[in-house]
Design a protein around this motif. Structure first.
Motif, PDB file in Angstrom:
ATOM      1  N   LEU A  77       0.834  -1.203   0.000  1.00  0.00           N
ATOM      2  CA  LEU A  77       0.000   0.000   0.000  1.00  0.00           C
ATOM      3  C   LEU A  77       0.870   1.256   0.000  1.00  0.00           C
ATOM      4  N   THR A  78       1.935   1.232   0.785  1.00  0.00           N
ATOM      5  CA  THR A  78       2.857   2.365   0.859  1.00  0.00           C
ATOM      6  C   THR A  78       3.562   2.575  -0.482  1.00  0.00           C
ATOM      7  N   ASP A  79       3.985   1.494  -1.111  1.00  0.00           N
ATOM      8  CA  ASP A  79       4.628   1.588  -2.427  1.00  0.00           C
ATOM      9  C   ASP A  79       3.682   2.196  -3.450  1.00  0.00           C
ATOM     10  N   LEU A  80       2.413   1.791  -3.401  1.00  0.00           N
ATOM     11  CA  LEU A  80       1.403   2.334  -4.302  1.00  0.00           C
ATOM     12  C   LEU A  80       1.294   3.845  -4.116  1.00  0.00           C
ATOM     13  N   ALA A  81       1.298   4.291  -2.866  1.00  0.00           N
ATOM     14  CA  ALA A  81       1.198   5.726  -2.571  1.00  0.00           C
ATOM     15  C   ALA A  81       2.446   6.457  -3.050  1.00  0.00           C
TER      16      ALA A  81
ATOM     17  N   GLY B 142     -10.317   4.032   6.493  1.00  0.00           N
ATOM     18  CA  GLY B 142      -8.939   4.142   6.935  1.00  0.00           C
ATOM     19  C   GLY B 142      -8.197   5.144   6.082  1.00  0.00           C
ATOM     20  N   ILE B 143      -7.201   5.770   6.677  1.00  0.00           N
ATOM     21  CA  ILE B 143      -6.353   6.731   5.978  1.00  0.00           C
ATOM     22  C   ILE B 143      -4.906   6.321   6.223  1.00  0.00           C
ATOM     23  N   VAL B 144      -4.144   6.256   5.155  1.00  0.00           N
ATOM     24  CA  VAL B 144      -2.710   6.044   5.259  1.00  0.00           C
ATOM     25  C   VAL B 144      -2.060   7.269   4.644  1.00  0.00           C
ATOM     26  N   ARG B 145      -1.211   7.921   5.400  1.00  0.00           N
ATOM     27  CA  ARG B 145      -0.534   9.123   4.930  1.00  0.00           C
ATOM     28  C   ARG B 145       0.941   8.789   4.707  1.00  0.00           C
ATOM     29  N   VAL B 146       1.403   9.052   3.485  1.00  0.00           N
ATOM     30  CA  VAL B 146       2.779   8.753   3.114  1.00  0.00           C
ATOM     31  C   VAL B 146       3.437  10.044   2.651  1.00  0.00           C
ATOM     32  N   GLU B 147       4.622  10.309   3.212  1.00  0.00           N
ATOM     33  CA  GLU B 147       5.395  11.487   2.823  1.00  0.00           C
ATOM     34  C   GLU B 147       6.840  11.063   2.620  1.00  0.00           C
ATOM     35  N   GLY B 148       7.266  11.061   1.364  1.00  0.00           N
ATOM     36  CA  GLY B 148       8.636  10.685   1.054  1.00  0.00           C
ATOM     37  C   GLY B 148       8.954   9.291   1.555  1.00  0.00           C
TER      38      GLY B 148
END
Length: 189
Positions: free
Chosen positions: A30-34, A56-62
């Motif tokens: 999921l993180t890779d997709l973001a 659900g919310i996944v927040r990815v920054e860098g």
């Protein structure tokens, strides 16, 4: 039925895209997709919603670790995608080598079958924990009801912790409205 969308922040505002979760089996997936949707390693929000049961919310920054929020852990734990998030939030690891050892039948009992106790030891064993003791709970036995995770996941983007906790049936639309991304999210809905 799930709805999943990515909101990627750009210098021109938010860009939205719907996303398929068919190949997502872990939080890393999921993180890779973001990260693939990220523009210049800026903020990407992954929204996952299962009807009106949970979101659900996944927040990815860098390259930072993802931040996660789930509106109802107990409901999400009953769903395959929600379970991915809940396992991360509760520190459960499906690939724990100790789980393999626990499954082995080293004491002669069937998996899940309690060991037989003789009457002399049974009372002693029961006295180890009284009703007020916090008896050890193994991973997976209980999932808390209600919200879990980073409750301030969107506070710097205009949605306070109190507002996030108050969201219910149309959470994604309300979040997108607070972020100024309602129109772009609507295009992928």
């Amino acid at each position: 039925m799930y709805f999943a969308a990515l909101l990627a922040r750009t210098e021109d505002g938010w860009e939205a895209s719907d996303t398929e979760l068919d190949d997502v089996e872990t939080l890393s997936d999921l993180t890779d997709l973001a990260r693939e949707a990220s523009v210049d390693e800026d903020t990407v929000l992954v929204f996952i919603e299962q009807e009106d049961a949970w979101f659900g919310i996944v927040r990815v920054e860098g390259e930072e670790d993802p931040r996660i929020y789930v509106s109802d852990a107990a409901a999400a734990a009953r769903s395959s995608y929600g379970e991915i998030l809940i396992d991360e939030l509760l520190g459960r690891d499906d690939d724990d080598p100790a789980d393999d050892l626990d499954a082995l039948d080293l004491d002669g009992t069937e998996d899940g079958e309690p060991e037989a106790q003789d009457d002399d030891n049974a009372n002693d064993k029961d006295d180890e924990y009284d009703d007020n003791d916090d008896s050890p709970v193994t991973d997976g036995e209980t999932v808390p009801a209600g919200a879990v995770g980073d409750r301030e996941i969107l506070s710097d983007l205009g949605l306070s912790e109190a507002d996030l906790l108050a969201l219910d049936s149309d959470a994604m639309a309300e979040i997108a409205e607070a972020l100024g991304a309602a129109e772009v999210l609507e295009t992928v809905r």
